[in-house]
Design an enzyme around this catalytic site. Structure first.
Site, PDB file in Angstrom:
ATOM      1  CG  ASP A  92      93.091  30.530  20.994  1.00  0.00           C
ATOM      2  OD1 ASP A  92      91.949  30.144  21.295  1.00  0.00           O
ATOM      3  OD2 ASP A  92      93.361  31.061  19.903  1.00  0.00           O
ATOM      4  CB  SER A 141      85.472  44.406  12.616  1.00  0.00           C
ATOM      5  OG  SER A 141      84.784  44.183  11.388  1.00  0.00           O
ATOM      6  CG  ASP A 180      87.258  32.498  28.610  1.00  0.00           C
ATOM      7  OD1 ASP A 180      87.184  33.590  28.021  1.00  0.00           O
ATOM      8  OD2 ASP A 180      86.281  31.745  28.777  1.00  0.00           O
ATOM      9  CB  VAL A 181      90.188  37.124  26.379  1.00  0.00           C
ATOM     10  CG1 VAL A 181      91.423  36.651  25.634  1.00  0.00           C
ATOM     11  CG2 VAL A 181      88.922  36.973  25.525  1.00  0.00           C
ATOM     12  CE1 TYR A 212      82.894  40.128  15.200  1.00  0.00           C
ATOM     13  CE2 TYR A 212      82.487  41.691  13.421  1.00  0.00           C
ATOM     14  CZ  TYR A 212      83.337  40.832  14.090  1.00  0.00           C
ATOM     15  OH  TYR A 212      84.632  40.688  13.659  1.00  0.00           O
ATOM     16  CG  LEU A 233      92.097  37.703  11.050  1.00  0.00           C
ATOM     17  CD1 LEU A 233      91.312  39.002  11.234  1.00  0.00           C
ATOM     18  CD2 LEU A 233      92.635  37.602   9.623  1.00  0.00           C
ATOM     19  CE  LYS A 268      85.427  42.383  16.557  1.00  0.00           C
ATOM     20  NZ  LYS A 268      86.688  41.953  17.157  1.00  0.00           N
TER      21      LYS A 268
HETATM   22  N1  NAD Z   1      87.488  36.958   9.708  1.00  0.00           N
HETATM   23  C1  NAD Z   1      87.052  38.181   9.435  1.00  0.00           C
HETATM   24  O1  NAD Z   1      86.476  38.436   8.354  1.00  0.00           O
HETATM   25  C2  NAD Z   1      87.275  39.289  10.430  1.00  0.00           C
HETATM   26  C3  NAD Z   1      87.058  40.597   9.985  1.00  0.00           C
HETATM   27  C4  NAD Z   1      87.238  41.651  10.864  1.00  0.00           C
HETATM   28  C5  NAD Z   1      87.636  41.403  12.167  1.00  0.00           C
HETATM   29  N2  NAD Z   1      87.832  40.116  12.587  1.00  0.00           N
HETATM   30  C6  NAD Z   1      88.254  39.938  13.974  1.00  0.00           C
HETATM   31  O2  NAD Z   1      89.550  39.375  13.970  1.00  0.00           O
HETATM   32  C7  NAD Z   1      89.733  38.589  15.162  1.00  0.00           C
HETATM   33  C8  NAD Z   1      90.159  37.186  14.773  1.00  0.00           C
HETATM   34  O3  NAD Z   1      89.165  36.661  13.914  1.00  0.00           O
HETATM   35  P1  NAD Z   1      89.373  35.341  13.066  1.00  0.00           P
HETATM   36  O4  NAD Z   1      88.575  35.499  11.827  1.00  0.00           O
HETATM   37  O5  NAD Z   1      90.807  35.018  12.997  1.00  0.00           O
HETATM   38  O6  NAD Z   1      88.583  34.318  14.028  1.00  0.00           O
HETATM   39  P2  NAD Z   1      88.834  32.766  14.343  1.00  0.00           P
HETATM   40  O7  NAD Z   1      87.550  32.288  14.947  1.00  0.00           O
HETATM   41  O8  NAD Z   1      89.316  32.085  13.123  1.00  0.00           O
HETATM   42  O9  NAD Z   1      89.985  32.820  15.449  1.00  0.00           O
HETATM   43  C9  NAD Z   1      89.681  33.420  16.699  1.00  0.00           C
HETATM   44  C10 NAD Z   1      90.550  32.800  17.780  1.00  0.00           C
HETATM   45  O10 NAD Z   1      90.141  33.407  19.019  1.00  0.00           O
HETATM   46  C11 NAD Z   1      90.029  32.377  19.994  1.00  0.00           C
HETATM   47  N3  NAD Z   1      89.064  32.745  21.039  1.00  0.00           N
HETATM   48  C12 NAD Z   1      87.720  32.874  20.912  1.00  0.00           C
HETATM   49  N4  NAD Z   1      87.171  33.143  22.107  1.00  0.00           N
HETATM   50  C13 NAD Z   1      88.178  33.196  23.005  1.00  0.00           C
HETATM   51  C14 NAD Z   1      88.252  33.428  24.395  1.00  0.00           C
HETATM   52  N5  NAD Z   1      87.136  33.634  25.128  1.00  0.00           N
HETATM   53  N6  NAD Z   1      89.460  33.432  24.994  1.00  0.00           N
HETATM   54  C15 NAD Z   1      90.586  33.176  24.283  1.00  0.00           C
HETATM   55  N7  NAD Z   1      90.591  32.953  22.953  1.00  0.00           N
HETATM   56  C16 NAD Z   1      89.401  32.949  22.325  1.00  0.00           C
HETATM   57  C17 NAD Z   1      89.552  31.148  19.212  1.00  0.00           C
HETATM   58  O11 NAD Z   1      89.809  29.946  19.922  1.00  0.00           O
HETATM   59  C18 NAD Z   1      90.344  31.281  17.909  1.00  0.00           C
HETATM   60  O12 NAD Z   1      91.599  30.639  17.980  1.00  0.00           O
HETATM   61  C19 NAD Z   1      88.405  38.641  15.908  1.00  0.00           C
HETATM   62  O13 NAD Z   1      88.445  39.640  16.894  1.00  0.00           O
HETATM   63  C20 NAD Z   1      87.419  39.002  14.813  1.00  0.00           C
HETATM   64  O14 NAD Z   1      86.266  39.622  15.325  1.00  0.00           O
HETATM   65  C21 NAD Z   1      87.672  39.051  11.746  1.00  0.00           C
END
Ligand code: NAD
Length: 256
Positions: free
Chosen positions: A37, A138, A58-59, A151, A18, A155
């Site tokens: 990232d 989320s 790292d956030v 989780y 996302l 959220k």
């Molecule tokens: N995929 C879904 O269905 C979904 C639904 C609702 C919400 N979300 C939320 O959307 C956001 C993105 O999700 P996604 O599906 O794209 O996930 P993803 O795992 O595909 O991408 C997440 C990115 O965050 C980075 N990341 C993880 N931990 C980190 C840290 N400590 N410091 C810096 N970067 C870090 C990862 O390296 C990765 O590039 C997240 O907050 C997730 O909870 C996802």
């Protein structure tokens, strides 16, 4: 002319999924983007061109997030938008089986990480006429699901943190909103599919099709959908929108 011409944006977790959708859309709308990232790759930036940057962060580290914001100000002379998007899913274990380490990881990235980004941004935005903070929450922050207590709780915390910060920062001209995606097709979803469906090697395309059947608009969401909503929230068009937790679910879950 783009919606975000001349703006500078930090996007955490911008390397894939996302966050990558937000990076691509912001760049297309004229923003200069800092992709933050764990291990950002230059390939995404090469493709986008422009003065964008990739920074390893790292956030969970307040020091690194503060440094990222300061470094961005130094390099570009401004910061307009912070998108706190980095997040992790939990293992799917029942609460009785969860470890302290998993608690620290999920709450550390999803809550402390968003807090670190919000605080670093707020310190800057309090001193300028305009700012935008957008947090990826989320729909699971509004409707807990079994087996995903950490989780769900993380959220819900993002939504509440967003609302409280919106109340604080409105008078400084900064809006703070969260986006609540539904089931989105991203690397995270693919990696965690087994824990969602209870299979060891699930057929991704088959489950993608089945997931789409449960969504009224007939498809899973993508980074493009999040990018479009985030670009609108970041634009002048959304000046009066703050404290919102906007559903982006294709109708999968409907809430207030
Ligand atoms: N995929 C879904 O269905 C979904 C639904 C609702 C919400 N979300 C939320 O959307 C956001 C993105 O999700 P996604 O599906 O794209 O996930 P993803 O795992 O595909 O991408 C997440 C990115 O965050 C980075 N990341 C993880 N931990 C980190 C840290 N400590 N410091 C810096 N970067 C870090 C990862 O390296 C990765 O590039 C997240 O907050 C997730 O909870 C996802």
């Amino acid at each position: 002319m783009g919606k975000l011409d001349g703006r500078v944006a930090i996007i955490t977790g911008g390397q894939r999924g996302l966050g990558e959708g937000v990076v691509r859309r912001f760049a297309a709308e004229g923003a200069t983007v800092v992709v933050a990232d764990l291990t950002p790759a230059e390939s995404l930036l090469d493709e986008l061109g422009g003065a964008h940057r990739a920074v390893a962060v790292d956030v969970r580290s307040a020091e690194q997030m503060d440094g990222l914001v300061q470094d961005t100000l130094t390099r570009y002379g401004r910061l307009d938008i912070v998108v706190n998007n980095a997040g992790v899913m939990d293992s799917g274990a029942e609460v009785a089986d969860l470890t302290d380490a998993e608690y620290d990881l999920v709450l550390g990235v999803n809550v402390r990480g968003v807090f670190n980004g919000c605080r670093a941004a707020a310190r800057v935005f309090r001193g300028q006429p305009r700012g935008r903070i957008i947090n990826t929450a989320s729909y699971i922050g509004k409707k807990a699901i079994a087996g995903h207590a950490l989780y769900s709780a993380s959220k819900a915390a993002v939504i509440s943190l967003t609302q409280a910060l919106a109340l604080e920062l409105g008078r400084y001209g900064t809006t703070v909103n969260s986006i609540c995606p539904g089931t989105m097709y991203t690397p995270m979803w693919v990696e965690k599919l087994g824990t969602f469906v209870g299979e060891e090697n699930p057929d991704v395309e088959q489950w993608r099709h089945r997931a789409a059947e449960g969504i009224p608009v007939g498809r899973m969401g993508t980074g493009d959908d999040v990018g479009a909503m985030a670009a609108w929230l970041a634009s002048d068009d959304a000046d009066f929108v703050t404290g919102a937790a906007l559903n982006l679910t294709g109708g999968e879950a409907v809430f207030f």
